[in-house]
Write an enzyme that holds these catalytic residues in place. Structure first.
Site, PDB file in Angstrom:
ATOM      1  N   ASN A 131      12.009 -11.035  39.340  1.00  0.00           N
ATOM      2  CA  ASN A 131      11.873  -8.653  38.970  1.00  0.00           C
ATOM      3  C   ASN A 131      12.898  -7.380  39.717  1.00  0.00           C
ATOM      4  O   ASN A 131      14.048  -8.105  40.684  1.00  0.00           O
ATOM      5  CB  ASN A 131      10.901  -8.868  40.495  1.00  0.00           C
ATOM      6  CG  ASN A 131      10.580  -7.359  40.221  1.00  0.00           C
ATOM      7  OD1 ASN A 131      10.916  -6.122  40.129  1.00  0.00           O
ATOM      8  ND2 ASN A 131       8.909  -6.539  40.137  1.00  0.00           N
ATOM      9  N   HIS A 183      14.442  -3.680  41.134  1.00  0.00           N
ATOM     10  CA  HIS A 183      15.548  -3.041  42.338  1.00  0.00           C
ATOM     11  C   HIS A 183      17.245  -2.246  41.909  1.00  0.00           C
ATOM     12  O   HIS A 183      17.693  -1.808  43.267  1.00  0.00           O
ATOM     13  CB  HIS A 183      15.454  -3.153  44.101  1.00  0.00           C
ATOM     14  CG  HIS A 183      14.131  -3.280  45.296  1.00  0.00           C
ATOM     15  ND1 HIS A 183      14.028  -2.588  44.953  1.00  0.00           N
ATOM     16  CD2 HIS A 183      13.185  -4.064  44.492  1.00  0.00           C
ATOM     17  CE1 HIS A 183      12.664  -2.716  45.484  1.00  0.00           C
ATOM     18  NE2 HIS A 183      12.150  -3.268  45.339  1.00  0.00           N
ATOM     19  N   ARG A 191      22.060   7.124  41.602  1.00  0.00           N
ATOM     20  CA  ARG A 191      22.633   8.193  41.856  1.00  0.00           C
ATOM     21  C   ARG A 191      23.192   8.286  40.321  1.00  0.00           C
ATOM     22  O   ARG A 191      23.340   9.266  40.853  1.00  0.00           O
ATOM     23  CB  ARG A 191      24.214   6.934  41.461  1.00  0.00           C
ATOM     24  CG  ARG A 191      25.009   6.578  43.523  1.00  0.00           C
ATOM     25  CD  ARG A 191      24.959   7.296  43.880  1.00  0.00           C
ATOM     26  NE  ARG A 191      27.113   7.709  43.465  1.00  0.00           N
ATOM     27  CZ  ARG A 191      27.782   7.624  43.455  1.00  0.00           C
ATOM     28  NH1 ARG A 191      27.966   6.509  44.568  1.00  0.00           N
ATOM     29  NH2 ARG A 191      28.505   8.111  42.897  1.00  0.00           N
ATOM     30  N   HIS A 213       8.822  -3.706  36.454  1.00  0.00           N
ATOM     31  CA  HIS A 213       7.353  -2.824  37.035  1.00  0.00           C
ATOM     32  C   HIS A 213       8.029  -1.109  36.489  1.00  0.00           C
ATOM     33  O   HIS A 213       8.609  -0.357  37.030  1.00  0.00           O
ATOM     34  CB  HIS A 213       6.870  -2.927  38.887  1.00  0.00           C
ATOM     35  CG  HIS A 213       5.448  -2.128  38.731  1.00  0.00           C
ATOM     36  ND1 HIS A 213       4.846  -2.064  39.805  1.00  0.00           N
ATOM     37  CD2 HIS A 213       4.993  -1.829  37.830  1.00  0.00           C
ATOM     38  CE1 HIS A 213       3.886  -1.418  40.211  1.00  0.00           C
ATOM     39  NE2 HIS A 213       3.675  -0.753  39.042  1.00  0.00           N
ATOM     40  N   ARG A 230       6.365   2.413  36.787  1.00  0.00           N
ATOM     41  CA  ARG A 230       5.386   2.781  37.479  1.00  0.00           C
ATOM     42  C   ARG A 230       5.141   4.616  37.026  1.00  0.00           C
ATOM     43  O   ARG A 230       6.341   4.886  36.417  1.00  0.00           O
ATOM     44  CB  ARG A 230       6.705   2.669  38.833  1.00  0.00           C
ATOM     45  CG  ARG A 230       6.625   1.550  39.269  1.00  0.00           C
ATOM     46  CD  ARG A 230       6.547   2.160  41.443  1.00  0.00           C
ATOM     47  NE  ARG A 230       5.251   2.247  41.993  1.00  0.00           N
ATOM     48  CZ  ARG A 230       4.587   2.034  43.067  1.00  0.00           C
ATOM     49  NH1 ARG A 230       5.107   0.823  42.905  1.00  0.00           N
ATOM     50  NH2 ARG A 230       4.341   2.641  43.482  1.00  0.00           N
ATOM     51  N   ARG A 248      10.486   5.642  39.788  1.00  0.00           N
ATOM     52  CA  ARG A 248      10.989   6.030  39.932  1.00  0.00           C
ATOM     53  C   ARG A 248      12.082   4.629  40.133  1.00  0.00           C
ATOM     54  O   ARG A 248      13.120   4.893  41.348  1.00  0.00           O
ATOM     55  CB  ARG A 248      10.464   5.097  42.067  1.00  0.00           C
ATOM     56  CG  ARG A 248       9.811   3.896  41.995  1.00  0.00           C
ATOM     57  CD  ARG A 248       9.675   4.044  43.585  1.00  0.00           C
ATOM     58  NE  ARG A 248       8.623   4.371  43.428  1.00  0.00           N
ATOM     59  CZ  ARG A 248       7.197   3.773  44.088  1.00  0.00           C
ATOM     60  NH1 ARG A 248       7.762   3.213  45.171  1.00  0.00           N
ATOM     61  NH2 ARG A 248       6.427   4.359  44.164  1.00  0.00           N
ATOM     62  N   HIS A 249      12.033   3.628  39.303  1.00  0.00           N
ATOM     63  CA  HIS A 249      13.017   2.500  39.382  1.00  0.00           C
ATOM     64  C   HIS A 249      13.486   2.230  37.633  1.00  0.00           C
ATOM     65  O   HIS A 249      14.153   3.076  36.989  1.00  0.00           O
ATOM     66  CB  HIS A 249      13.241   1.033  39.548  1.00  0.00           C
ATOM     67  CG  HIS A 249      11.674   1.214  40.654  1.00  0.00           C
ATOM     68  ND1 HIS A 249      10.819   0.440  39.259  1.00  0.00           N
ATOM     69  CD2 HIS A 249      11.253   0.756  41.734  1.00  0.00           C
ATOM     70  CE1 HIS A 249      10.003   0.351  40.382  1.00  0.00           C
ATOM     71  NE2 HIS A 249       9.721   0.211  41.352  1.00  0.00           N
ATOM     72  N   GLU A 256       4.827  -5.557  34.218  1.00  0.00           N
ATOM     73  CA  GLU A 256       3.624  -5.478  35.674  1.00  0.00           C
ATOM     74  C   GLU A 256       3.821  -3.740  34.817  1.00  0.00           C
ATOM     75  O   GLU A 256       3.865  -2.030  35.193  1.00  0.00           O
ATOM     76  CB  GLU A 256       4.565  -4.979  36.575  1.00  0.00           C
ATOM     77  CG  GLU A 256       4.883  -6.153  37.406  1.00  0.00           C
ATOM     78  CD  GLU A 256       5.086  -6.683  38.399  1.00  0.00           C
ATOM     79  OE1 GLU A 256       5.390  -5.619  39.547  1.00  0.00           O
ATOM     80  OE2 GLU A 256       5.900  -7.481  39.298  1.00  0.00           O
ATOM     81  N   THR A 312       3.797  -2.065  45.408  1.00  0.00           N
ATOM     82  CA  THR A 312       2.269  -2.710  45.538  1.00  0.00           C
ATOM     83  C   THR A 312       2.121  -3.048  46.502  1.00  0.00           C
ATOM     84  O   THR A 312       2.345  -4.445  47.134  1.00  0.00           O
ATOM     85  CB  THR A 312       2.568  -3.476  43.872  1.00  0.00           C
ATOM     86  OG1 THR A 312       2.704  -3.103  43.448  1.00  0.00           O
ATOM     87  CG2 THR A 312       0.996  -3.477  43.847  1.00  0.00           C
ATOM     88  N   GLU A 356      -2.074 -13.454  39.229  1.00  0.00           N
ATOM     89  CA  GLU A 356      -0.782 -13.162  40.047  1.00  0.00           C
ATOM     90  C   GLU A 356      -1.385 -12.872  41.561  1.00  0.00           C
ATOM     91  O   GLU A 356      -2.109 -12.078  42.117  1.00  0.00           O
ATOM     92  CB  GLU A 356       0.428 -12.596  40.137  1.00  0.00           C
ATOM     93  CG  GLU A 356       1.577 -12.641  40.940  1.00  0.00           C
ATOM     94  CD  GLU A 356       2.533 -11.717  40.417  1.00  0.00           C
ATOM     95  OE1 GLU A 356       2.860 -11.930  39.101  1.00  0.00           O
ATOM     96  OE2 GLU A 356       3.127 -11.590  42.054  1.00  0.00           O
ATOM     97  N   HIS A 381       5.157 -11.061  46.254  1.00  0.00           N
ATOM     98  CA  HIS A 381       5.316  -9.715  46.209  1.00  0.00           C
ATOM     99  C   HIS A 381       5.823 -10.342  48.323  1.00  0.00           C
ATOM    100  O   HIS A 381       5.094 -10.881  48.532  1.00  0.00           O
ATOM    101  CB  HIS A 381       3.891  -9.269  46.360  1.00  0.00           C
ATOM    102  CG  HIS A 381       4.166  -7.862  47.023  1.00  0.00           C
ATOM    103  ND1 HIS A 381       4.811  -7.083  48.240  1.00  0.00           N
ATOM    104  CD2 HIS A 381       4.095  -6.726  45.999  1.00  0.00           C
ATOM    105  CE1 HIS A 381       5.373  -5.584  47.927  1.00  0.00           C
ATOM    106  NE2 HIS A 381       4.404  -5.792  46.690  1.00  0.00           N
ATOM    107  N   GLY A 382       6.724  -9.937  48.528  1.00  0.00           N
ATOM    108  CA  GLY A 382       7.536 -10.562  49.558  1.00  0.00           C
ATOM    109  C   GLY A 382       8.364 -11.021  49.278  1.00  0.00           C
ATOM    110  O   GLY A 382       8.513 -11.518  51.128  1.00  0.00           O
TER     111      GLY A 382
HETATM  112  N1  PXP Z   1       5.119  -8.851  41.964  1.00  0.00           N
HETATM  113  C1  PXP Z   1       3.858  -7.954  41.655  1.00  0.00           C
HETATM  114  C2  PXP Z   1       3.079  -7.975  40.794  1.00  0.00           C
HETATM  115  C3  PXP Z   1       4.579  -7.587  42.488  1.00  0.00           C
HETATM  116  O1  PXP Z   1       4.477  -5.548  42.513  1.00  0.00           O
HETATM  117  C4  PXP Z   1       5.870  -6.690  42.703  1.00  0.00           C
HETATM  118  C5  PXP Z   1       6.684  -5.888  43.117  1.00  0.00           C
HETATM  119  O2  PXP Z   1       6.787  -4.399  42.448  1.00  0.00           O
HETATM  120  C6  PXP Z   1       6.755  -8.106  42.953  1.00  0.00           C
HETATM  121  C7  PXP Z   1       6.060  -9.221  42.015  1.00  0.00           C
HETATM  122  C8  PXP Z   1       8.147  -8.617  44.079  1.00  0.00           C
HETATM  123  O3  PXP Z   1       7.859  -7.816  44.842  1.00  0.00           O
HETATM  124  P1  PXP Z   1       9.071  -8.266  45.384  1.00  0.00           P
HETATM  125  O4  PXP Z   1      10.459  -7.701  45.478  1.00  0.00           O
HETATM  126  O5  PXP Z   1       8.811  -7.853  47.467  1.00  0.00           O
HETATM  127  O6  PXP Z   1       9.931 -10.077  45.940  1.00  0.00           O
END
Ligand code: PXP
Length: 255
Positions: free
Chosen positions: A17, A20, A28, A53, A55, A59-60, A83, A114, A168, A209-210
């Site tokens: 993903n 970021h 910036r 993703h 959004r 925001r990104h 996403e 999320t 997922e 996620h995370g």
């Molecule tokens: N999967 C989904 C559905 C998400 O919403 C996210 C965060 O955008 C991720 C995976 C990736 O999560 P992380 O950035 O915490 O690794």
């Protein structure tokens, strides 16, 4: 419908993903770092797919990033996992982009990221997700649908009703417990049950996620999922793995 490789979760795929990278750029308001270059870099180095993703608050990831990243994944002949929440304008962008996967997620403007999986028990939410799936399937038949959900049987039954090609599983709570050295055995048990459900019903079983390199280990050891989507930790770790190199190169160049 049969899962392509549900018996063989042995060589799990990594979806990176890159949201970021866009977060850094937006901080910036410059036109770098390039999302297309980030996608190229991770695909050249073994990633199996790119996840972004878009959004509602932008925001990104920005609208222009979507075709730019899709062009790169097509060059590599690897999937784009798009996403999104169920807003009409985002559904239209998905239809225009025709990604290999759409992963539907819940989306609230005020959340940092999320928070939790889709609530498919609420009939209103179920109907909204069903509408989005039907519209995407009708206008982009090659796109497969993944639903971001908790490892909960009632919710998984709803995913089956929606004929999702994949779920997922939300690993946020598990990853947090792991990070804080707390007991995560009960959450792991819910993941095992989700895997069993997915195999039984021919649904692809993804996770995300995370997650960090450390919290990934118990999941890999048990062969729990066939795909992991990871973003935040990879980009954070990339700062340290790249900082020495960039500093050294710049200093050398200044001589
Ligand atoms: N999967 C989904 C559905 C998400 O919403 C996210 C965060 O955008 C991720 C995976 C990736 O999560 P992380 O950035 O915490 O690794």
């Amino acid at each position: 419908m049969t899962s392509e490789n549900s018996q063989f979760f042995k060589s799990p795929r990594l979806g990176v993903n890159i949201d970021h990278v866009a977060t850094l750029r937006q901080a910036r308001g410059e036109n770098y770092p390039s999302l297309a270059d980030a996608a190229k870099c991770v695909l050249q180095n073994g990633a199996d797919q790119i996840t972004i993703h878009l959004r509602e608050d932008r925001r990104h990831i920005q609208d222009a990033d979507v075709p730019a990243v899709a062009m790169v994944t097509r060059e590599f002949n690897l999937p784009l996992n798009f996403e999104m929440g169920c807003a009409d304008e985002i559904i239209d962008i998905a239809i225009e982009t025709k990604p290999e996967w759409v992963c539907l997620v819940p989306e609230k403007r005020e959340e940092k990221t999320t928070e939790g999986g889709l609530d498919l028990i609420s009939q209103d939410n179920f109907d909204r997700v069903k509408f989005a799936i039907e519209k995407i399937r009708k206008n982009s038949p090659s796109t497969k649908i993944s639903l971001f959900v908790e490892a909960n049987e009632e919710v998984l039954i709803r995913c089956k009703e929606l004929k999702a090609e994949a779920v997922e599983i939300h690993t946020g709570e598990y990853a947090k417990l792991h990070l804080e050295n707390e007991d995560y055995s009960q959450v792991l048990e819910t993941f095992r049950e989700a895997k069993r459900f997915c195999i039984e019903h021919g649904i692809n079983c993804h996770a995300g996620h995370g997650l960090t390199d450390q919290s990934l280990v118990p999941l890999l050891k048990e062969n729990l999922f066939e795909e992991y989507n990871i973003g935040h930790w990879i980009i954070c770790q990339a700062v340290f793995d790249g900082l020495a190199y960039v500093t050294k190169n710049l200093k050398e160049g200044m001589k």
